[in-house]
Enzyme design. Structure first.
Site, PDB file in Angstrom:
ATOM      1  N   TYR A 116      -4.189   2.020  15.960  1.00 11.75           N
ATOM      2  CA  TYR A 116      -2.946   2.107  16.732  1.00 11.75           C
ATOM      3  C   TYR A 116      -3.171   2.018  18.242  1.00 11.75           C
ATOM      4  O   TYR A 116      -2.386   1.411  18.946  1.00 11.75           O
ATOM      5  CB  TYR A 116      -2.219   3.422  16.417  1.00 11.75           C
TER       6      TYR A 116
ATOM      7  N   ARG B  83       0.854  -1.184   0.000  1.00 12.81           N
ATOM      8  CA  ARG B  83       0.000   0.000   0.000  1.00 12.81           C
ATOM      9  C   ARG B  83       0.890   1.234   0.000  1.00 12.81           C
ATOM     10  O   ARG B  83       1.694   1.421   0.925  1.00 12.81           O
ATOM     11  CB  ARG B  83      -0.907  -0.007   1.232  1.00 12.81           C
TER      12      ARG B  83
ATOM     13  N   GLU C  30      -3.465  -0.109   8.129  1.00  5.66           N
ATOM     14  CA  GLU C  30      -2.305   0.275   8.926  1.00  5.66           C
ATOM     15  C   GLU C  30      -2.444  -0.261  10.334  1.00  5.66           C
ATOM     16  O   GLU C  30      -3.518  -0.178  10.931  1.00  5.66           O
ATOM     17  CB  GLU C  30      -2.143   1.809   9.063  1.00  5.66           C
TER      18      GLU C  30
ATOM     19  N   HIS D 221      -3.015  10.883   0.702  1.00  6.00           N
ATOM     20  CA  HIS D 221      -2.441  10.696   2.031  1.00  6.00           C
ATOM     21  C   HIS D 221      -1.844  12.052   2.450  1.00  6.00           C
ATOM     22  O   HIS D 221      -0.654  12.183   2.660  1.00  6.00           O
ATOM     23  CB  HIS D 221      -1.408   9.572   2.009  1.00  6.00           C
TER      24      HIS D 221
ATOM     25  N   ASN E 131      -7.456   1.667   9.962  1.00 10.46           N
ATOM     26  CA  ASN E 131      -6.156   1.877  10.605  1.00 10.46           C
ATOM     27  C   ASN E 131      -6.361   1.882  12.108  1.00 10.46           C
ATOM     28  O   ASN E 131      -7.274   2.563  12.601  1.00 10.46           O
ATOM     29  CB  ASN E 131      -5.538   3.223  10.193  1.00 10.46           C
TER      30      ASN E 131
ATOM     31  N   GLU F 273      -7.486   8.340   6.265  1.00 12.06           N
ATOM     32  CA  GLU F 273      -7.774   9.010   7.538  1.00 12.06           C
ATOM     33  C   GLU F 273      -8.247  10.451   7.381  1.00 12.06           C
ATOM     34  O   GLU F 273      -7.547  11.379   7.794  1.00 12.06           O
ATOM     35  CB  GLU F 273      -6.538   8.978   8.452  1.00 12.06           C
TER      36      GLU F 273
HETATM   37  C1  PNW Z   1      -1.377   7.536  10.644  1.00 10.87           C
HETATM   38  N1  PNW Z   1      -3.391  10.731  15.940  1.00 10.87           N
HETATM   39  O1  PNW Z   1      -1.313   8.799  11.220  1.00 10.87           O
HETATM   40  C2  PNW Z   1      -1.007   7.786   9.201  1.00 10.87           C
HETATM   41  O2  PNW Z   1      -1.887   7.250   8.268  1.00 10.87           O
HETATM   42  C3  PNW Z   1       0.423   7.489   8.881  1.00 10.87           C
HETATM   43  O3  PNW Z   1       0.824   8.290   7.794  1.00 10.87           O
HETATM   44  C4  PNW Z   1       1.265   7.680  10.123  1.00 10.87           C
HETATM   45  O4  PNW Z   1       2.650   7.633   9.866  1.00 10.87           O
HETATM   46  C5  PNW Z   1       0.835   6.612  11.124  1.00 10.87           C
HETATM   47  O5  PNW Z   1      -0.556   6.683  11.373  1.00 10.87           O
HETATM   48  C6  PNW Z   1       1.579   6.682  12.453  1.00 10.87           C
HETATM   49  O6  PNW Z   1       1.315   7.894  13.089  1.00 10.87           O
HETATM   50  C7  PNW Z   1      -1.840   9.191  12.408  1.00 10.87           C
HETATM   51  O7  PNW Z   1      -2.759  11.646  16.555  1.00 10.87           O
HETATM   52  C8  PNW Z   1      -1.287  10.327  12.992  1.00 10.87           C
HETATM   53  O8  PNW Z   1      -4.490  10.312  16.409  1.00 10.87           O
HETATM   54  C9  PNW Z   1      -1.799  10.836  14.156  1.00 10.87           C
HETATM   55  C10 PNW Z   1      -2.882  10.212  14.757  1.00 10.87           C
HETATM   56  C11 PNW Z   1      -3.455   9.082  14.183  1.00 10.87           C
HETATM   57  C12 PNW Z   1      -2.918   8.583  13.009  1.00 10.87           C
END
Ligand code: PNW
Length: 456
Positions: A303, A83, A359, A127, A301, A172
């Site tokens: 995290y 991707r 992601e 992006h 995505n 996002e």
């Molecule tokens: C995503 N938050 O970004 C992006 O899709 C990527 O480009 C990035 O490198 C990756 O996650 C890691 O950060 C985010 O603050 C950035 O909630 C910030 C947030 C969430 C996703």
């Protein structure tokens, strides 16, 4: 001891898609080459104080000049899919007018290189690198940007759609709209609440129009989807005000995007929240129908989760740091159960669209990890993160979620937006002084996990 790859992938099928992800501005560099113009991230990262250590993407991983080597890394890891994102200001400098043949040629070469190595390309159209000229004309809060985006999407699909089947319109939109136009921590760094919801609406409108353009222009039938990073909001306590804060976080972080795209409507409770701030989305006749195009898949995505309590700011919530919980270097709480809950919730509330994890991954202090005799970072913390989240995907599948693939963020260390190069998410280590790439232990672990899943 390290998680066993075959155990982590227990709940995943033999035809599961294994991939890695990147984005254009974070890896390409070559900021002024072959006709590329500036995006909002070029402008923002060159604004003093906007990005940690004054970092910017002028060179980044120099992927623009090292693309064949980087595709070779994907092949060495035995991944099925890659991707990446297309740079709008490379393909259509300034965001208007004809295609830039030299910019498109780079993606032509990339796609051909991937296919020659048996790797399936997944192209993200946006992006976050809006052409600066379009920001100067109002950016995403301006309706015209949605039409411009659809036109660019058609150019890209016409040029690459003979070989690229899988298309993701937006990555996002939460980050583009909320972090870019309200929090101001992402480009373009604006801080105005009503601009945020205007931007969100025009991003979604651009998505819906782009889905139609991609289907109209691609020489072969495409599969089209969108990638969200839904907020997994938990109240800090059972107190009604915390529960209310979690409702607001969920409305603004998840339902603002998923409800119009999947159900063709904005949530009533959210509209009521926005009304006092004159921040309801500027919906015109036909917009919601345009936004709610049938999709072939949803990208998710994930995290971390967000534990929240009330705040007096217009958005109504703030995060409560979970200091006694394990976290990554961001520092984001490590909470794999959140991924299971999110996937089953999407299945329940938004129907049975195929889901892909577009992601998931983690930044850790790799410099504190052991390094073996070949110079390989022994990132056991990242391996544990991946194993725990893959197991969470397996549990979601067992509970009925139709998850079909997993893209690790990221193939290699890269420009981590407001954090610059200090935060490393890569499966592959990048030494920025020499641009030398070295797969970390996690890269080999993911290779083995994919292999174990395929050969069961
Ligand atoms: C995503 N938050 O970004 C992006 O899709 C990527 O480009 C990035 O490198 C990756 O996650 C890691 O950060 C985010 O603050 C950035 O909630 C910030 C947030 C969430 C996703």
């Amino acid at each position: 001891s390290a998680p066993v790859p075959s155990e982590a992938v227990d709940g995943l099928p033999v035809d599961f898609v294994w991939g890695a992800a990147t984005s254009a501005y974070q890896i390409e560099g070559a900021a002024a080459e072959d006709g590329r113009t500036a995006s909002i991230w070029d402008t923002f990262s060159h604004t003093p104080g906007a990005v940690a250590d004054g970092d910017h993407g002028d060179v980044a991983c120099d992927h623009y000049h090292r693309m064949p080597e980087d595709v070779g890394l994907l092949a060495d890891l035995g991944l099925d899919a890659y991707r990446f994102s297309l740079s709008w200001p490379r393909i259509q400098p300034g965001g208007k007018g004809p295609a830039n043949a030299r910019g498109l040629a780079f993606y032509d070469r990339l796609v051909d290189e991937l296919l020659a190595k048996g790797i399936t390309p997944w192209a993200t159209l946006y992006h976050w690198d809006l052409p600066q000229e379009l920001e100067d004309a109002g950016g995403w809060p301006a309706r015209d940007t949605a039409y411009r985006f659809a036109e660019y999407a058609g150019i890209a699909a016409a040029a690459l759609g003979d070989r690229v089947t899988n298309w993701i319109t937006l990555n996002e939109p939460y980050c583009s709209a909320q972090l870019g136009y309200y929090n101001g921590i992402h480009a373009p760094g604006r801080k105005h609440f009503p601009d945020f919801t205007k931007a969100a609406h025009h991003l979604l409108l651009g998505h819906g129009l782009a889905v139609q353009e991609v289907r109209a222009q691609a020489p072969r039938p495409p599969r089209v989807g969108i990638t969200f990073n839904p907020t997994v909001a938990h109240p800090a306590s059972d107190a009604p005000e915390d529960v209310e804060a979690a409702r607001r976080a969920d409305a603004l972080g998840t339902r603002l995007y998923l409800d119009p795209v999947v159900h063709g409507r904005y949530p009533e409770d959210l509209l009521a929240d926005l009304e006092p701030y004159s921040a309801t989305p500027p919906v015109q006749d036909g917009d919601l129908e345009a936004i709610a195009q049938p999709l072939d898949f949803l990208g998710v995505n994930y995290y971390f989760r967000n534990v929240v309590r009330p705040s007096a700011e217009p958005h109504g919530y703030e995060s409560v740091p979970q200091t006694d919980r394990p976290s990554t270097a961001m520092p984001w709480e490590i909470y794999p159960e959140g991924l299971t809950d999110l996937l089953t919730r999407i299945t329940r509330e938004y129907g049975a669209l195929p889901l892909y994890i577009t992601e998931n991954g983690a930044a850790f202090d790799d410099e504190k990890s052991a390094v073996d005799e070949s110079g390989r970072v022994q990132d056991t913390d990242r391996i544990a993160y991946l194993a725990d989240h893959l197991a969470a995907v397996g549990r979601a599948r067992a509970a009925g979620a139709d998850v079909r693939g997993y893209f690790c963020w990221s193939l290699m260390d890269n420009f981590e937006w407001a954090y610059g190069y200090a935060k490393r998410f890569g499966l592959v280590h990048v030494d920025y002084a020499t641009q030398r790439r070295t797969p970390k232990a996690s890269a080999l672990w993911l290779r083995d996990a994919a292999r174990a899943a395929r050969t069961r």
